[in-house]
Design an enzyme around this catalytic site. Structure first.
Site, short mmCIF file in Angstrom:
data_model
loop_
_atom_site.label_atom_id
_atom_site.label_comp_id
_atom_site.label_asym_id
_atom_site.label_seq_id
_atom_site.Cartn_x
_atom_site.Cartn_y
_atom_site.Cartn_z
N LYS A 176 1.73 5.65 -9.77
CA LYS A 176 3.79 5.69 -9.35
C LYS A 176 3.89 6.20 -8.99
O LYS A 176 3.44 7.11 -8.02
CB LYS A 176 4.20 5.90 -10.77
CG LYS A 176 3.88 6.94 -11.76
CD LYS A 176 4.25 7.03 -12.90
CE LYS A 176 3.53 8.46 -14.09
NZ LYS A 176 4.42 7.91 -15.08
N HIS A 187 1.00 -1.50 0.02
CA HIS A 187 0.30 0.13 0.42
C HIS A 187 0.59 1.29 -0.20
O HIS A 187 1.99 1.44 0.42
CB HIS A 187 -0.96 0.45 1.38
CG HIS A 187 -1.32 -1.47 1.14
ND1 HIS A 187 -1.52 -1.95 2.21
CD2 HIS A 187 -3.50 -0.98 0.36
CE1 HIS A 187 -2.41 -3.35 1.47
NE2 HIS A 187 -3.17 -2.16 1.10
N ARG A 238 -1.13 12.14 -13.62
CA ARG A 238 -0.02 13.22 -14.88
C ARG A 238 0.56 13.67 -13.17
O ARG A 238 -0.46 15.49 -13.09
CB ARG A 238 -0.52 13.48 -15.56
CG ARG A 238 -0.88 12.26 -17.06
CD ARG A 238 -1.37 12.59 -18.01
NE ARG A 238 -2.46 13.80 -18.19
CZ ARG A 238 -3.50 13.53 -17.87
NH1 ARG A 238 -4.29 12.23 -17.31
NH2 ARG A 238 -5.04 14.57 -17.92
#
Length: 231
Positions: free
Chosen positions: A152, A117, A166
């Site tokens: 990410k 997580h 983004r």
């Protein structure tokens, strides 16, 4: 314990302009209730009373609509606004002075018994409906836009929007330490900006086409005028 309780109450007054008094916080704020019950379930979990920890977190979920696994690590000054539908996974870690809005998920992407997580740094704001999925770090002072899906790493001092998320803004400036930055509703819209740029290019191309068309017509008129003048 009482110092922690006072800090939790202070956080609500700082970040929710709708609050009127302390009694209202104790009675009507599910985010406050969820954090209090998580402290209990986390203490039980750390003492290896795993079943009782899960039972306490389950009771908190039933009462508040907020699911925080007892294994999650949460820092000071944590605030959940409204809170319905918030899910925080077992290995999630949340730094100091973070704010989550309703519908946020700090989820995992693996079934392995490992860190799966996300980790939120300090002063992070996560907008309503956002999903942060995976064992990476969201850096200090970052903002995640509503309904974004982040999969990410996010560097410090960044703003993330979109699906997938983004980075649209990163200036290296830190917000005022005395006040959380809650302006998650005024984040940049990269898609709208891209569409606006396309419209500008179309207008420029139309102008060039019109100029070329006018240029092709003018030489004929100029030639006829010149011949008439010579005659």
């Amino acid at each position: 314990m009482f110092d922690t309780l006072k800090e939790d109450i202070k956080v609500v007054f700082e970040r929710d302009p709708a609050v009127r008094n302390t009694l209202e916080i104790f009675i009507c704020y599910p985010g406050f209730h969820a954090v209090l019950l998580h402290r209990v379930s986390h203490a039980l979990w750390n003492r290896k009373f795993y079943l009782f920890g899960r039972m306490t977190s389950h009771i908190a979920r039933f009462l508040t609509g907020i699911e925080i696994h007892p294994g999650a690590k949460i820092g000071k000054g944590f605030f959940i606004d409204h809170g319905m539908g918030v899910v925080i996974g077992e290995t999630a870690e949340i730094g100091d002075n973070c704010t989550l809005y309703h519908g946020v998920t700090l989820g995992g992407t693996s079934w392995a018994k490992e860190k799966r997580h996300p980790t939120l740094g300090n002063n992070v704001v996560v907008g309503s409906g956002a999903k942060i999925l995976g064992p990476f770090t969201v850096g200090d002072n970052s903002k995640i836009g509503s309904n974004s899906v982040v999969v990410k790493e996010v560097p410090p001092n960044s703003t993330v929007v979109g699906v997938p998320g983004r980075i649209v803004f990163s200036d290296g400036k830190k917000p005022e330490e005395s006040k959380a930055d809650l302006e998650h509703g005024t984040l940049p819209d990269p898609e709208a900006k891209a569409i606006a740029c396309l419209f500008d290019q179309i207008r420029a191309l139309e102008k060039k086409v019109n100029d070329l068309a006018a240029g092709q017509e003018n030489p004929v008129g100029e030639k006829a005028t010149a011949e008439k003048g010579r005659s």
